[in-house]
Write an enzyme that holds these catalytic residues in place. Structure first.
Site, short mmCIF file in Angstrom:
data_model
loop_
_atom_site.label_atom_id
_atom_site.label_comp_id
_atom_site.label_asym_id
_atom_site.label_seq_id
_atom_site.Cartn_x
_atom_site.Cartn_y
_atom_site.Cartn_z
N GLY A 31 -7.47 -13.73 -5.71
CA GLY A 31 -7.83 -14.20 -4.37
C GLY A 31 -8.70 -15.45 -4.37
O GLY A 31 -9.75 -15.45 -3.75
N CYS B 1 -46.91 -14.88 -13.68
CA CYS B 1 -46.15 -16.01 -13.13
C CYS B 1 -46.48 -16.13 -11.64
O CYS B 1 -46.32 -15.18 -10.88
CB CYS B 1 -44.65 -15.77 -13.34
SG CYS B 1 -43.63 -17.09 -12.68
N HIS C 274 -21.90 -18.89 -7.61
CA HIS C 274 -22.41 -19.58 -6.42
C HIS C 274 -23.54 -18.82 -5.73
O HIS C 274 -23.97 -19.19 -4.66
CB HIS C 274 -21.25 -19.85 -5.44
CG HIS C 274 -20.18 -20.71 -6.04
ND1 HIS C 274 -18.91 -20.79 -5.54
CD2 HIS C 274 -20.19 -21.53 -7.12
CE1 HIS C 274 -18.18 -21.62 -6.29
NE2 HIS C 274 -18.95 -22.07 -7.26
N GLN D 153 -16.97 -16.19 -7.34
CA GLN D 153 -17.42 -17.33 -6.53
C GLN D 153 -17.95 -16.84 -5.19
O GLN D 153 -18.40 -17.63 -4.38
CB GLN D 153 -16.26 -18.29 -6.27
CG GLN D 153 -15.68 -18.93 -7.51
CD GLN D 153 -14.53 -19.85 -7.14
OE1 GLN D 153 -14.71 -21.04 -6.92
NE2 GLN D 153 -13.34 -19.30 -7.06
N SER E 86 -8.22 -19.87 -4.09
CA SER E 86 -7.31 -21.02 -4.05
C SER E 86 -7.69 -22.03 -5.13
O SER E 86 -7.07 -23.09 -5.23
CB SER E 86 -7.34 -21.67 -2.67
OG SER E 86 -8.68 -21.96 -2.33
N ASN F 256 -2.70 -14.61 -5.59
CA ASN F 256 -3.25 -15.26 -4.38
C ASN F 256 -2.11 -15.45 -3.39
O ASN F 256 -0.98 -15.71 -3.79
CB ASN F 256 -3.87 -16.62 -4.76
CG ASN F 256 -4.78 -17.15 -3.68
OD1 ASN F 256 -5.66 -16.44 -3.22
ND2 ASN F 256 -4.56 -18.38 -3.25
N CYS G 76 -39.77 -18.23 -14.74
CA CYS G 76 -39.63 -17.23 -15.82
C CYS G 76 -38.25 -16.56 -15.81
O CYS G 76 -37.98 -15.71 -16.66
CB CYS G 76 -40.72 -16.17 -15.71
SG CYS G 76 -40.56 -15.07 -14.28
N CYS H 213 -36.77 -16.14 -9.90
CA CYS H 213 -37.86 -17.08 -10.18
C CYS H 213 -37.30 -18.19 -11.04
O CYS H 213 -36.67 -17.93 -12.06
CB CYS H 213 -38.99 -16.34 -10.91
SG CYS H 213 -40.25 -17.45 -11.53
N CYS I 243 -43.69 -14.53 -7.63
CA CYS I 243 -42.95 -13.81 -8.66
C CYS I 243 -43.75 -12.62 -9.20
O CYS I 243 -43.32 -11.47 -9.13
CB CYS I 243 -42.58 -14.78 -9.79
SG CYS I 243 -41.90 -13.99 -11.23
ZN LIG Z 1 -41.64 -15.96 -12.53
#
Ligand SMILES: [Zn+2]
Length: 236
Positions: A118, A81, A38, A18, A120, A140, A49, A46, A71
Site C-alpha cells: 500500500g 539530560c 517519517h 512511512q 505509491s 498496491n 541522548c 530526546c 528528558c
Molecule cells: Zn535526553
C-alpha cells in the site's frame, strides 16, 4: 496483525513504515525490528541522548517541536539530560531519523525479498529501499514509479492480498485486542555484513506524479496464475 505473526515465525526480518499513525508499533510489532521513517504521532524523543518513548496518546505537535517536557534521563556518568523532548513527526526539511534509515538501508540491501504494502512509492528516499533487495513485490491499487523494478505487481487492497498470503501459508491472523508495545523481538536479528559506505540521500523528496495510470513506461509483470485466479474470483 498478520505482520506481527509473520515476524514471530521468523518470516519477516525488518519492517519499514512511512505512516505516522503509530499503528505498527501499537500492534505489537517489535520496535527493534522496524523503522518509522517519517515519525509516529505517539512517539516523543530526546535529540541529545536519543531517549525515545511511545505514549498512549498522540502528541498534538508535528515537526520535531519541543513538547514542554524535559528528558530527565540519567546517563552512565550519572548526569541528568536537561534537553526538551520533541515530537517525532518529520517536516519536509528534516533528514530521516538515524539509525533507523541506515538500518533500513542495510536490511533492504541484504533482503532476499521486499514486499511493498500500500504505497505509491512517491517519497524519496524511502521509495528506494525495497528496490535494493534481490526481489521486490508491490501490492498496491494504483501504479507506482517503481513498478518497472518489481518482480511481481499485485493490484489489490493490501488486506485482501495479505489474507490470501496467510491462507497460502496456512497461518491464522491473530486478533488485535488492545494496543501493545513490544520493545524487542523474541528472535535475534540476522547479522548483516558491515559496510563502510553510508546511504547518501537522507532527506525526503516527493517524486513527480505520474501523468496518468496509463504511463507509457509502465510494464505489467505477470501475476502467478493461482493468485490471479483468486483475485479475479473476488472481482477486484
Ligand atoms: Zn535526553
Amino acid at each position: 496483525m498478520a505482520l506481527v505473526e509473520l515476524e514471530k515465525r521468523g518470516l519477516i526480518q525488518w519492517l519499514v513504515s512511512q505512516n505516522v499513525d503509530g499503528l505498527h508499533a501499537r500492534s505489537g510489532f517489535p520496535l527493534n525490528r522496524f523503522a518509522e521513517l517519517h515519525g509516529n504521532v505517539f512517539a516523543i524523543h530526546c535529540q541529545s541522548c536519543k531517549y525515545r518513548k511511545i505514549q498512549d496518546h498522540p502528541v498534538e505537535l508535528i515537526g520535531q517541536k519541543p513538547i514542554g517536557k524535559i528528558c530527565g534521563q540519567t546517563n552512565s556518568r550519572g548526569s541528568v539530560c536537561r534537553r526538551q523532548l520533541v515530537d517525532s513527526v518529520l517536516d519536509w526539511e528534516h533528514d530521516l531519523p538515524e539509525p533507523f534509515f541506515s538500518d533500513s538501508w542495510a536490511q533492504s540491501e541484504a533482503a532476499d525479498l521486499s514486499i511493498v504494502l500500500g504505497s505509491s512509492l512517491q517519497i524519496q528516499p524511502a521509495n528506494t529501499l525495497p528496490t535494493l533487495s534481490k526481489n521486490m513485490v508491490i501490492i498496491n491499487l494504483s501504479n507506482t514509479k517503481m513498478d518497472r523494478k518489481a518482480n511481481l505487481i499485485i493490484k489489490s487492497k493490501c488486506d485482501f492480498a495479505v489474507e490470501l498470503l496467510m491462507k497460502k501459508l496456512d497461518i491464522e491472523i491473530p486478533e488485535c485486542s488492545t494496543p501493545l508495545i513490544v520493545e524487542k523481538s523474541c528472535l535475534e536479528l540476522i547479522p548483516l555484513p558491515i559496510k563502510e559506505e553510508k546511504p547518501k540521500i537522507a532527506r525526503r523528496k516527493r517524486k513527480a506524479q505520474p501523468k496518468s495510470d496509463q504511463d507509457p513506461d509502465y510494464t505489467y509483470h505477470s501475476v502467478p496464475k493461482l493468485l490471479k485466479d483468486e483475485i479475479t474470483e473476488k472481482n477486484l
